[in-house]
Scaffold this motif. Structure first.
Motif, PDB file in Angstrom:
ATOM      1  N   ASN A 215       0.936  -1.253  -0.099  1.00 17.84           N
ATOM      2  CA  ASN A 215      -0.065   0.045  -0.153  1.00 17.84           C
ATOM      3  C   ASN A 215       0.811   1.114   0.022  1.00 17.84           C
ATOM      4  O   ASN A 215       0.319   2.430   0.015  1.00 17.84           O
ATOM      5  N   LEU A 216       2.157   1.080  -0.055  1.00 22.68           N
ATOM      6  CA  LEU A 216       2.986   2.315  -0.311  1.00 22.68           C
ATOM      7  C   LEU A 216       2.988   2.425  -1.833  1.00 22.68           C
ATOM      8  O   LEU A 216       3.990   2.123  -2.244  1.00 22.68           O
ATOM      9  N   SER A 217       2.042   3.247  -2.488  1.00 21.30           N
ATOM     10  CA  SER A 217       2.171   3.206  -3.974  1.00 21.30           C
ATOM     11  C   SER A 217       3.036   4.446  -3.958  1.00 21.30           C
ATOM     12  O   SER A 217       2.441   5.534  -4.770  1.00 21.30           O
ATOM     13  N   ASP A 218       4.275   4.571  -3.912  1.00 19.37           N
ATOM     14  CA  ASP A 218       5.014   5.702  -4.124  1.00 19.37           C
ATOM     15  C   ASP A 218       5.143   6.088  -5.223  1.00 19.37           C
ATOM     16  O   ASP A 218       5.723   7.267  -5.611  1.00 19.37           O
ATOM     17  N   GLN A 219       4.832   5.249  -6.250  1.00 17.70           N
ATOM     18  CA  GLN A 219       5.053   5.587  -7.626  1.00 17.70           C
ATOM     19  C   GLN A 219       3.835   6.143  -8.231  1.00 17.70           C
ATOM     20  O   GLN A 219       3.715   7.019  -9.192  1.00 17.70           O
ATOM     21  N   ARG A 220       2.687   6.139  -7.496  1.00 17.52           N
ATOM     22  CA  ARG A 220       1.401   6.326  -7.950  1.00 17.52           C
ATOM     23  C   ARG A 220       0.947   7.683  -7.391  1.00 17.52           C
ATOM     24  O   ARG A 220       0.083   7.541  -6.424  1.00 17.52           O
ATOM     25  N   THR A 221       1.622   8.673  -7.512  1.00 13.81           N
ATOM     26  CA  THR A 221       1.530  10.015  -6.573  1.00 13.81           C
ATOM     27  C   THR A 221       0.575  11.107  -7.381  1.00 13.81           C
ATOM     28  O   THR A 221       0.625  10.922  -8.665  1.00 13.81           O
ATOM     29  N   VAL A 222       0.021  11.885  -6.614  1.00 18.77           N
ATOM     30  CA  VAL A 222      -0.708  13.121  -7.376  1.00 18.77           C
ATOM     31  C   VAL A 222       0.113  14.434  -6.855  1.00 18.77           C
ATOM     32  O   VAL A 222       0.447  14.406  -5.413  1.00 18.77           O
ATOM     33  N   ARG A 223       0.679  15.218  -7.429  1.00 22.00           N
ATOM     34  CA  ARG A 223       1.141  16.550  -6.990  1.00 22.00           C
ATOM     35  C   ARG A 223       0.086  17.771  -7.301  1.00 22.00           C
ATOM     36  O   ARG A 223      -0.355  17.693  -8.605  1.00 22.00           O
ATOM     37  N   VAL A 224      -0.165  18.330  -6.356  1.00 20.77           N
ATOM     38  CA  VAL A 224      -1.026  19.403  -6.511  1.00 20.77           C
ATOM     39  C   VAL A 224      -0.531  20.911  -6.126  1.00 20.77           C
ATOM     40  O   VAL A 224       0.001  20.870  -4.947  1.00 20.77           O
ATOM     41  N   THR A 225      -0.746  21.697  -7.041  1.00 20.91           N
ATOM     42  CA  THR A 225      -0.147  23.182  -6.593  1.00 20.91           C
ATOM     43  C   THR A 225      -1.252  24.214  -6.921  1.00 20.91           C
ATOM     44  O   THR A 225      -2.391  23.954  -7.676  1.00 20.91           O
ATOM     45  N   CYS A 226      -1.332  25.111  -5.957  1.00 19.41           N
ATOM     46  CA  CYS A 226      -2.224  26.369  -6.502  1.00 19.41           C
ATOM     47  C   CYS A 226      -1.400  27.561  -5.884  1.00 19.41           C
ATOM     48  O   CYS A 226      -0.462  27.706  -5.309  1.00 19.41           O
ATOM     49  N   ARG A 227      -2.157  28.835  -6.182  1.00 15.22           N
ATOM     50  CA  ARG A 227      -1.571  30.106  -5.746  1.00 15.22           C
ATOM     51  C   ARG A 227      -2.742  30.700  -5.074  1.00 15.22           C
ATOM     52  O   ARG A 227      -3.838  30.851  -5.624  1.00 15.22           O
ATOM     53  N   ALA A 228      -2.435  31.346  -3.763  1.00 11.54           N
ATOM     54  CA  ALA A 228      -3.430  32.298  -2.970  1.00 11.54           C
ATOM     55  C   ALA A 228      -2.928  33.476  -3.117  1.00 11.54           C
ATOM     56  O   ALA A 228      -2.271  33.844  -2.283  1.00 11.54           O
ATOM     57  N   GLY A 312       1.598  36.700  -2.801  1.00 10.94           N
ATOM     58  CA  GLY A 312       0.587  35.557  -2.274  1.00 10.94           C
ATOM     59  C   GLY A 312       1.451  34.567  -1.890  1.00 10.94           C
ATOM     60  O   GLY A 312       2.517  34.653  -1.315  1.00 10.94           O
ATOM     61  N   LEU A 313       0.678  33.295  -1.703  1.00 16.86           N
ATOM     62  CA  LEU A 313       1.234  32.128  -1.333  1.00 16.86           C
ATOM     63  C   LEU A 313       1.193  31.059  -2.603  1.00 16.86           C
ATOM     64  O   LEU A 313       0.201  31.038  -3.191  1.00 16.86           O
ATOM     65  N   VAL A 314       2.220  29.879  -2.524  1.00 15.29           N
ATOM     66  CA  VAL A 314       2.178  29.231  -3.360  1.00 15.29           C
ATOM     67  C   VAL A 314       1.946  27.785  -2.613  1.00 15.29           C
ATOM     68  O   VAL A 314       2.953  27.566  -1.829  1.00 15.29           O
ATOM     69  N   GLY A 315       1.183  26.830  -2.821  1.00 18.77           N
ATOM     70  CA  GLY A 315       0.959  25.592  -2.159  1.00 18.77           C
ATOM     71  C   GLY A 315       1.287  24.529  -2.862  1.00 18.77           C
ATOM     72  O   GLY A 315       1.097  24.492  -3.969  1.00 18.77           O
TER      73      GLY A 315
END
Ligand code: NAD
Length: 429
Positions: A215-228, A312-315
């Motif tokens: 269950n450590l699917s460390d290849q199946r990741t999602v990366r999310v970014t946003c700017r506030a 602003g901020l970037v997350g």
């Protein structure tokens, strides 16, 4: 869907809200009846053991989400108040700056075959390395339908876990990386590992141990970014640049301290898990993987970090997300299938993007609430000292009067005068 902005949705009755959401999602409102449990008694009885009934939780949609340039209503099932409102508020904050951008890695899940009682582990690993192309070909023969869909096993490798002597002799683990396409993949990968174990054991000259996915699917990741942007971060009492700095400081706190990082990540998982439950995903699998991923450097770290940029901020959030839009409980759960329709999810990567975006949104909302409370508290203390002075407090009493004002939550000059009178009365013999 045209727009996920549904202003005033929270002011409507449930019935009105259903009509509004169905209209926005282009779904017949009668279909939303699937949300009343979403599961027949018979189906429930067929899913798990000793069934007595069906357990209900509230189903909601978070609004304002733009993810990869497309609006979506984000389905959430959660028992905790404020999570849906927090996600919707944060999505609104980042919406003007483009919303959430995601990168979803290929859906690779790793299966593990444990091989034990090996006399010479180095030789066995070398033999498995030489045989890897044949083992991979065999693995692909064993998954014809997945391969036909463009997925299937993509790599076979082996690693030494223990050398003899030991309770299990020499131990090796064989990893089989499988592209699961739109499935979460647990059953697919488990079945494959069971079938590939004997050929692998034959090459290694070993006994077969466990055969199951990691269950450590460390290849199946999602990366999310946003700017506030600052103006979206500001509230009536806190200017945007101060909120921005306080959130960045809160992020650094989580990066420095595991006790804080766990709570920080809990806020991320508020959003992720609510989407996973609404869409009948294996949220225990994702939870286990997310926390192992957070600790992959040896220290438990935040899954999401926030940095100050100009104005602003970037997350940025990164976590493994093994989710499926076929198979699993989706076969039987009508409510979960409707949740995917409401969200306009057509395939597993989009579901991962939405769950990740909900996670980053909840994290931003939580940090902003904590940060503005802190700022307001600081402002309140400064303001209370000014009010105490204005009420005529002598220099040696300013701090005491200010503390009393702040503690009472009533920072007015009249209140300061009352406190000063009470102090004077106490001092009069
Ligand atoms: P599954 O067993 O339902 O298999 C998916 C099916 O979908 C396959 O038969 C596949 O051929 C088919 N399919 C149709 N279209 C597809 C597409 N586009 N892409 C991929 N497959 C497609 O489901 P699964 O995903 O193998 O297993 C998930 C279930 O296993 C979950 O319910 C999970 O709770 C459970 N599980 C989890 C663990 C664990 O995480 N440790 C262990 C065992 C079981």
């Amino acid at each position: 869907m045209p727009s996920s902005r549904l202003p005033g949705l929270y002011t409507l009755t449930v019935e009105e809200r259903r009509r509004r959401v169905a209209e926005a999602a282009g779904i017949d409102v009668s279909d939303l009846a699937a949300l009343d449990g979403g599961l027949s008694e018979d189906d429930a009885a067929g899913m798990i053991e000793n069934v007595l009934g069906r357990h209900a939780l509230p189903f909601a949609v978070a609004t304002n989400f733009t993810v990869d340039g497309t609006d979506a209503l984000v389905p959430m099932v959660v028992e905790e108040p404020s999570v849906v409102a927090a996600a919707s508020n944060a999505a609104r904050m980042v919406r003007g700056a483009g919303g959430f951008t995601t990168t979803v890695a290929p859906p690779i899940v790793t299966g593990q075959i444990q091989l034990t009682h090996i006399a010479d582990v180095e030789r066995a690993v070398a033999a498995l390395g030489d045989a890897a192309p044949q083992l991979l070909a065999r693995a692909r023969e064993l998954s014809p339908r997945l391969c036909a869909r463009g997925g299937g096993p993509v790599a076979v490798s082996a690693r030494i876990l223990a050398r003899p002597p030991g309770p299990d002799g020499g131990v090796i683990v064989v990893h089989v990386d499988v592209d699961c396409r739109d499935a979460m993949g647990a059953n697919l990968v488990n079945t494959l590992c069971e079938r590939l174990a004997e050929p692998a054991a034959h090459v290694a000259g070993s006994k077969v141990g466990l055969r199951i996915l990691s269950n450590l699917s460390d290849q199946r990741t999602v990366r999310v970014t946003c700017r506030a942007p600052d103006d979206a971060l500001a509230d009536a009492r806190c200017p945007g640049p101060e909120v921005r700095a306080a959130i960045a400081a809160a992020s650094r706190f989580a990066e420095l301290d595991s006790y804080r990082a766990v709570t920080h990540n809990k806020g991320v998982m508020n959003g992720v898990d609510a989407v996973l439950v609404a869409t009948a995903q294996d949220w225990r699998a994702v939870e286990a993987g997310a926390h192992a991923y957070a600790a992959r450097t040896g220290a438990y770290r935040p899954l999401a970090v926030w940095r100050e940029v100009d104005g602003g901020l970037v997350g940025e959030l990164e976590l493994p997300l093994a989710v499926g839009t076929v198979g699993g409980a989706l076969h039987v759960h009508r409510g979960a299938r409707l949740a995917l329709r409401l969200a306009g999810v057509d395939a597993a990567p989009r579901l991962a993007s939405l769950a990740g975006a909900a996670g980053l949104a909840c994290n931003l909302a939580a940090l902003r609430a904590l940060a503005t409370d802190g700022i307001q508290h600081g402002h309140m203390a400064l303001h209370a000292r000014a009010v105490a002075r204005a009420a005529g407090a002598p220099a040696d009493l300013v701090d005491d009067v200010a503390d009393a004002l702040a503690a009472a939550g009533d920072v007015r000059i009249e209140a300061a005068r009352v406190i000063l009178q009470a102090m004077a009365a106490k001092d009069t013999p």
